[in-house]
Design a protein around this motif. Structure first.
Motif, short mmCIF file in Angstrom:
data_model
loop_
_atom_site.label_atom_id
_atom_site.label_comp_id
_atom_site.label_asym_id
_atom_site.label_seq_id
_atom_site.Cartn_x
_atom_site.Cartn_y
_atom_site.Cartn_z
N VAL A 1 -7.80 -5.20 -3.38
CA VAL A 1 -7.11 -4.81 -2.15
C VAL A 1 -7.39 -5.85 -1.07
O VAL A 1 -8.38 -6.59 -1.13
CB VAL A 1 -7.56 -3.42 -1.66
CG1 VAL A 1 -7.09 -2.33 -2.59
CG2 VAL A 1 -9.08 -3.37 -1.50
N TYR B 1 0.84 -1.21 0.00
CA TYR B 1 0.00 0.00 0.00
C TYR B 1 0.87 1.26 0.00
O TYR B 1 1.90 1.33 0.67
CB TYR B 1 -0.90 -0.02 1.23
CG TYR B 1 -1.75 1.23 1.40
CD1 TYR B 1 -2.97 1.35 0.78
CD2 TYR B 1 -1.29 2.29 2.21
CE1 TYR B 1 -3.75 2.49 0.95
CE2 TYR B 1 -2.06 3.43 2.38
CZ TYR B 1 -3.29 3.52 1.75
OH TYR B 1 -4.05 4.66 1.91
N VAL C 1 -2.13 -4.29 -2.46
CA VAL C 1 -2.94 -3.83 -3.59
C VAL C 1 -2.61 -4.69 -4.81
O VAL C 1 -1.44 -4.94 -5.10
CB VAL C 1 -2.67 -2.35 -3.90
CG1 VAL C 1 -3.51 -1.88 -5.09
CG2 VAL C 1 -2.94 -1.48 -2.67
N PHE D 1 -8.52 1.95 -2.47
CA PHE D 1 -8.77 1.06 -1.32
C PHE D 1 -10.18 1.30 -0.77
O PHE D 1 -10.94 0.35 -0.52
CB PHE D 1 -7.73 1.30 -0.23
CG PHE D 1 -7.94 0.49 1.01
CD1 PHE D 1 -7.77 -0.88 1.01
CD2 PHE D 1 -8.31 1.11 2.21
CE1 PHE D 1 -7.96 -1.65 2.16
CE2 PHE D 1 -8.50 0.36 3.36
CZ PHE D 1 -8.33 -1.01 3.34
N TYR E 1 -2.88 4.93 -3.18
CA TYR E 1 -3.92 3.90 -3.32
C TYR E 1 -5.04 4.08 -2.30
O TYR E 1 -5.91 3.21 -2.18
CB TYR E 1 -3.31 2.51 -3.17
CG TYR E 1 -2.28 2.16 -4.22
CD1 TYR E 1 -2.56 2.31 -5.58
CD2 TYR E 1 -1.01 1.69 -3.86
CE1 TYR E 1 -1.63 2.00 -6.54
CE2 TYR E 1 -0.07 1.38 -4.83
CZ TYR E 1 -0.37 1.54 -6.17
OH TYR E 1 0.56 1.23 -7.12
#
Length: 317
Positions: free
Chosen positions: A226, A170, A216, A178, A174
């Motif tokens: 995710v 992550y 991810v 997410f 992102y």
């Protein structure tokens, strides 16, 4: 045949159809040469009935490997030409059986010499070829019975697409994917709850800063999946596997499996002994995935989620 030389084996269906059409055209001429009033497509039904007194349409279909509607249509055509006829079943008057009509029996007697000549011609042709096509077809049919061409292509598609998937740690960039990916699947089946909002609005503070991890899945460099590993303050479990979501547009590419394997590997690197998760049995593909990953059902753990009706654990080696 330049087309087939250029395109190769992906045109196997087209080539087989062309060969079938060529054989059917010759078969029509052969029937005419022997003055036999049959169409090539009628032959399997005719042959089966010429070897037996009578059969039901279902029995004929099973024996020759055709569908019931296909056989039913052929039978109607042959009855119209007075080659076949219907009769009541001796044991069940509600059922009709099919048998050769007098014209059909005449053809059965007349066609024997044609059988002899055709069989000899096919044998000579097969012997002249380097590869016996009859045996090759048998083998090919056997393989397709084990697994259809559709499923074989589906597998190759999945393998090719998996190569485009990359599982990455992550990063702040992102945060929106997410949140959006999770909100999408939650609101599709359930409703957003307070615990959802905390972890999705503040993943760094709620998950990462407390010793958790987020992975991810990228497909062609775009985030499509995710999964989070949330540190638990629990005497039995080290982490909770949570917030796994895959974009509907990326379903069927094995992304959930890849994320699950990667998050479990991450937990092992953090010396975890047990992983816990919560889900709902309405999510059958997800439950199947968790079982495939090695999770087993448990009971008795408290949960903050209304939607949770199944709890599972994974004991790591």
């Amino acid at each position: 045949m330049n087309f087939f030389d250029n395109i190769g084996i992906i045109a196997i269906g087209t080539r087989l159809r062309m060969l079938s059409e060529k054989m059917t055209e010759d078969a029509t001429k052969i029937y005419e040469m022997y003055d036999v009033d049959l169409k090539p497509k009628w032959f399997p039904v005719f042959y089966v009935l010429s070897q037996n007194s009578e059969k039901s349409i279902t029995a004929i279909a099973n024996e020759i490997g055709h569908s019931h509607p296909s056989v039913s249509k052929i039978v109607r055509e042959m009855v119209k030409e007075q080659i076949l006829r219907e009769k009541k079943d001796k044991n069940d008057g509600r059922k009709n059986n099919i048998e050769l009509a007098p014209k059909g029996r005449q053809i059965a007697n007349h066609i024997k010499e044609q059988y002899t000549d055709v069989q000899k011609a096919v044998e000579v042709t097969l012997n002249q070829s380097r590869h016996n096509m009859w045996h090759a077809i048998e083998e090919f049919e056997f393989l397709l019975d084990q697994k259809s061409m559709f499923h074989r292509v589906k597998e190759e598609k999945k393998l090719r697409e998996i190569k485009k998937v990359e599982i990455v740690p992550y990063e702040a960039k992102y945060r929106i994917p997410f949140k959006n990916l999770n909100e999408e699947w939650i609101t599709t089946f359930f409703k957003m709850e307070e615990t959802d909002r905390k972890s999705l609005d503040q993943p760094k503070e709620y998950i990462l800063d407390k010793g958790g991890e987020i992975l991810v899945a990228l497909y062609d460099k775009e985030p499509v999946g995710v999964c989070a590993l949330i540190k638990m303050e629990d005497p039995h479990y080290d982490f909770e596997l949570a917030k796994m979501a895959v974009s509907p547009q990326a379903k069927g590419k094995g992304i959930g499996w890849l994320l699950g394997k990667a998050i479990i590997k991450k937990a092992q690197s953090l010396n975890a002994q047990k992983i816990y998760l919560e889900s709902n049995t309405v999510l059958k593909p997800a439950i199947n995935l968790y079982h495939k990953l090695g999770f087993n059902k448990v009971v008795g753990h408290s949960t903050p989620y209304e939607r949770c009706n199944i709890q599972m654990e994974l004991i790591l080696d």
